[in-house]
Scaffold this active site. Structure first.
Site, PDB file in Angstrom:
ATOM      1  N   ASN A 182       0.924  -1.123   0.008  1.00 31.31           N
ATOM      2  CA  ASN A 182      -0.085  -0.075  -0.112  1.00 31.31           C
ATOM      3  C   ASN A 182       0.813   1.252   0.070  1.00 31.31           C
ATOM      4  O   ASN A 182       1.894   1.386   0.427  1.00 31.31           O
ATOM      5  CB  ASN A 182      -0.937  -0.138   1.258  1.00 31.31           C
ATOM      6  CG  ASN A 182      -2.060  -0.673   1.217  1.00 31.31           C
ATOM      7  OD1 ASN A 182      -2.681  -1.107   0.226  1.00 31.31           O
ATOM      8  ND2 ASN A 182      -2.320  -1.500   2.159  1.00 31.31           N
ATOM      9  N   LYS A 218      -5.288   3.878  -5.405  1.00 33.82           N
ATOM     10  CA  LYS A 218      -5.192   3.225  -4.153  1.00 33.82           C
ATOM     11  C   LYS A 218      -4.758   3.737  -3.094  1.00 33.82           C
ATOM     12  O   LYS A 218      -5.450   3.802  -2.153  1.00 33.82           O
ATOM     13  CB  LYS A 218      -4.258   1.988  -4.450  1.00 33.82           C
ATOM     14  CG  LYS A 218      -4.311   0.909  -3.200  1.00 33.82           C
ATOM     15  CD  LYS A 218      -5.701   0.306  -3.241  1.00 33.82           C
ATOM     16  CE  LYS A 218      -5.729  -0.754  -2.117  1.00 33.82           C
ATOM     17  NZ  LYS A 218      -4.764  -2.146  -2.091  1.00 33.82           N
TER      18      LYS A 218
END
Length: 300
Positions: free
Chosen positions: A101, A180
């Protein structure tokens, strides 16, 4: 095709279980005990039913990167150990896919002389129940793009992957990771602090106001060209993953470190460089840091 999966948390187990249906998979674990249990029991995958996948499991200390593709599934704050290991290898791997991430890891990847580096984002939801059991509780796709190098091996992998566990090639890794990052930066800290599922952020009108305020700060720092469209995408993610519990919430519940530094920390650093005030973002960042390990300093 030989595939190595480095890391045996929820995502590592999930990928190893599905990919073993089409590839020769070796999963590398943090401890010898976990490797031993996976070799003994296989990986138990729970979705609409239950399946057991038998793969080779080895402790991380034995990873040499000799597979056709190595997929790095550890959390971003664990990457220094991975990169240090790669730099010490007699011959660096040919093909690495990083699934972390945030965007802070991009700078770390510059230190690697690996010919073909790929990055990806995951839309699946998964929960590791024990050292060899993973629950697949949110179906999606894995987006992947070339960070540096040749895409041939990546396309070979995508074309052979199981249809029930799809991979989608993206032309621009920056756009893929930014999308994202935006979603993670809005959804993860709010759900972690409020202790709610993703859908609660838009179903509760007061939580939705906080979501909108946080997004406004993030959009300004990241200088988003089409902020309204990005906001609608975040809201739609909350809607389509309404019953999901974010990874950050699950990390706090399990008394683990979160990826807050890779997500809000990355944006906060950009805001500081811009001399921009982001009071809500900054407050959420420090609240999550305070919840990690009871607010005590931890060694990463």
């Amino acid at each position: 095709m030989k595939v190595g999966v480095v890391g045996a948390g929820s995502i590592g187990l999930l990928f190893a279980a599905y990919l073993s249906r089409r590839f020769n998979v070796t999963v590398y674990t943090r401890t010898e005990a976990q490797a031993s249990e996976i070799n003994k029991f296989g990986i138990l995958l729970k979705n609409s039913g239950r399946t057991i996948s038998f793969v080779t499991a080895l402790p991380f200390s034995e990873w040499q990167g000799m597979e056709d593709l190595s997929i790095i599934t550890v959390k971003q704050y664990q990457l220094d150990d991975i990169i240090g290991r790669i730099l010490q290898m007699p011959a660096e791997p040919e093909n690495l896919l990083f699934l972390q991430n945030g965007m802070g890891h991009l700078e770390k990847l510059q230190s690697l002389a690996v010919p073909n580096l790929f990055v990806g984002t995951i839309e699946h939801g998964a929960l590791r129940e024990n050292s060899y059991t993973v629950s697949h509780n949110g179906f999606g796709v894995t987006n992947i793009a070339v960070f540096r190098g040749d895409s041939n091996q990546l396309f070979r992998f995508i074309s052979s992957a199981p249809e029930e566990f799809p991979f989608v090639f993206k032309e621009r890794y920056e756009d893929m990771l930014l999308n994202k990052l935006i979603a993670n930066a809005v959804i993860n800290p709010l759900t972690a602090i409020l202790k709610v599922e993703n859908g609660d952020l838009i179903e509760n009108p007061y939580y939705l106001k906080v979501l909108d305020s946080l997004f406004t700060e993030i959009a300004a720092v990241l200088e988003l060209d089409n902020a309204q469209s990005d906001l609608e995408r975040v809201i739609n993610i909350c809607r389509t993953t309404a019953e999901n519990r974010s990874s950050m919430l699950k990390d706090l519940e399990a008394n683990r470190l979160t990826e807050i530094d890779a997500i809000l920390g990355y944006i906060l650093a950009k805001a500081n460089k811009q001399d921009r005030k982001v009071p809500l973002l900054e407050s959420l960042y420090y609240i999550i840091k305070g919840k990690e390990n009871g607010g005590r300093e931890v060694v990463k």
